[in-house]
Design a protein around this motif. Sequence first.
Motif, mmCIF file in Angstrom:
data_model
loop_
_atom_site.group_PDB
_atom_site.id
_atom_site.type_symbol
_atom_site.label_atom_id
_atom_site.label_comp_id
_atom_site.label_asym_id
_atom_site.label_seq_id
_atom_site.Cartn_x
_atom_site.Cartn_y
_atom_site.Cartn_z
ATOM 1 N N GLU A 33 0.830 -1.201 0.000
ATOM 2 C CA GLU A 33 0.000 0.000 0.000
ATOM 3 C C GLU A 33 0.864 1.252 0.000
ATOM 4 N N LEU A 34 1.907 1.250 0.821
ATOM 5 C CA LEU A 34 2.805 2.399 0.874
ATOM 6 C C LEU A 34 3.536 2.555 -0.456
ATOM 7 N N ALA A 35 3.950 1.448 -1.043
ATOM 8 C CA ALA A 35 4.604 1.508 -2.352
ATOM 9 C C ALA A 35 3.679 2.138 -3.380
ATOM 10 N N ALA A 36 2.412 1.798 -3.313
ATOM 11 C CA ALA A 36 1.429 2.361 -4.245
ATOM 12 C C ALA A 36 1.319 3.871 -4.060
ATOM 13 N N GLU A 37 1.286 4.324 -2.812
ATOM 14 C CA GLU A 37 1.180 5.762 -2.546
ATOM 15 C C GLU A 37 2.448 6.497 -2.964
ATOM 16 N N MET A 38 3.596 5.882 -2.756
ATOM 17 C CA MET A 38 4.856 6.491 -3.184
ATOM 18 C C MET A 38 4.894 6.638 -4.698
ATOM 19 N N TYR A 39 4.368 5.633 -5.389
ATOM 20 C CA TYR A 39 4.301 5.704 -6.852
ATOM 21 C C TYR A 39 3.385 6.844 -7.292
ATOM 22 N N LEU A 40 2.192 6.921 -6.713
ATOM 23 C CA LEU A 40 1.247 7.977 -7.088
ATOM 24 C C LEU A 40 1.847 9.361 -6.860
ATOM 25 N N ALA A 41 2.472 9.564 -5.705
ATOM 26 C CA ALA A 41 3.069 10.864 -5.387
ATOM 27 C C ALA A 41 4.199 11.194 -6.360
ATOM 28 N N SER A 52 12.638 7.697 -17.017
ATOM 29 C CA SER A 52 13.494 6.546 -16.713
ATOM 30 C C SER A 52 13.571 6.311 -15.215
ATOM 31 N N TYR A 53 13.647 7.415 -14.459
ATOM 32 C CA TYR A 53 13.673 7.280 -12.998
ATOM 33 C C TYR A 53 12.388 6.627 -12.493
ATOM 34 N N LEU A 54 11.249 7.090 -13.000
ATOM 35 C CA LEU A 54 9.972 6.540 -12.551
ATOM 36 C C LEU A 54 9.862 5.056 -12.905
ATOM 37 N N GLU A 55 10.304 4.692 -14.096
ATOM 38 C CA GLU A 55 10.255 3.290 -14.504
ATOM 39 C C GLU A 55 11.110 2.423 -13.580
ATOM 40 N N GLU A 56 12.291 2.933 -13.222
ATOM 41 C CA GLU A 56 13.160 2.169 -12.320
ATOM 42 C C GLU A 56 12.582 2.119 -10.913
ATOM 43 N N LEU A 57 11.949 3.196 -10.489
ATOM 44 C CA LEU A 57 11.320 3.203 -9.164
ATOM 45 C C LEU A 57 10.220 2.139 -9.095
ATOM 46 N N VAL A 58 9.401 2.062 -10.123
ATOM 47 C CA VAL A 58 8.341 1.049 -10.163
ATOM 48 C C VAL A 58 8.944 -0.345 -10.075
ATOM 49 N N ARG A 59 10.051 -0.546 -10.791
ATOM 50 C CA ARG A 59 10.707 -1.861 -10.756
ATOM 51 C C ARG A 59 11.241 -2.163 -9.360
ATOM 52 N N GLN A 60 11.871 -1.159 -8.734
ATOM 53 C CA GLN A 60 12.442 -1.358 -7.405
ATOM 54 C C GLN A 60 11.348 -1.526 -6.340
ATOM 55 N N LEU A 61 10.218 -0.863 -6.532
ATOM 56 C CA LEU A 61 9.094 -1.014 -5.605
ATOM 57 C C LEU A 61 8.412 -2.375 -5.762
ATOM 58 N N ARG A 62 8.739 -3.055 -6.867
ATOM 59 C CA ARG A 62 8.166 -4.367 -7.178
ATOM 60 C C ARG A 62 6.639 -4.306 -7.270
ATOM 61 N N LEU A 63 6.179 -3.225 -7.840
ATOM 62 C CA LEU A 63 4.743 -3.080 -8.035
ATOM 63 C C LEU A 63 4.298 -3.933 -9.219
ATOM 64 N N SER A 64 3.252 -4.676 -9.018
ATOM 65 C CA SER A 64 2.691 -5.480 -10.099
ATOM 66 C C SER A 64 2.186 -4.557 -11.205
#
Length: 232
Positions: A178-186, A200-212
Amino acid sequence: MNTLKLLDQLLKSGSSQSTSGQPASSSGGSALSGLSQMLSGKGGAALGGGALGLLLGSKKGRKLGGKVLTYGGLAALGVVAYKAYGNWQKNQQGAAQHEPQTIDRLPPPQAEQHGRAILAAVIAAAKADGHIDDRERELIDQEVAKFTRDQAFIQWVDAQIKAPLDPAQIAALASSEELAAEMYLASVLVIDEESYMERSYLEELVRQLRLSPSLVDELKRQAREAEQLCQS
C-alpha cells in the motif's frame, strides 16, 4: 506531524493558482506546480521566498489524477491508493485479503512514518532531472527552517535533498504494498512526462518497488476515475 503537514500543503497548494499566479486550468494543476507555487508564497502558502521551488526547475509534471489529488491533498492520495489496492487485491486469486492500510487510515504515529516515505519519494522525484546545486540546497534548508523548528526534521529533509538519487534506496522505504502504491502515485505527480531522465527514474522506481503491472494499471485507472468525478 511536520511530515504530514508539509505533504498535505505540497499537494493541496496546486488547486488555487498556477506558478505564474494565474488560476489553474480546468485540467488541474499538478502537485509539482503546486509545490513551486506554495514555496513561492502564493495562495496563502506557508512557505515563502521561493527557494524550495528550486527543486522543480521549469518542469511541467504529469496530470494523472492531478486535480483531485491537489484539491484533496494527502487524504485524497490515500483514498485513491486504498480503492486501487483493494480492487487489485480482490483480483489476486488465492491471495490473503486484508484491509488496505493507506495513509488516510493509519493512527498518527504510523501515518507520520508512512508520510516520511512518501515525502522522500516526492523529493527524489523532484531531483530526477539533476537540477539542484549547493547554493540552492542552502536556500532550501533556510526555507524548511521557516516552516518548522524541529531540527531533526530539518536535518532529515536536508539529508534527502543531498542524497544521491537512488530509486532502490527510495523503494526500500516502502514497508508495504500500500505504501509503495502511494509512493508511486506521489512520484507520478512530480515527474515531468516529457523528460527522458525523469521517465526513466519513474520506470526504475516502479521496478524497485516491485509493483505489479496490474496494480500500477489499477492505480492509474482509479486516479483517472477520481479526476473525472472531480470535473463532473
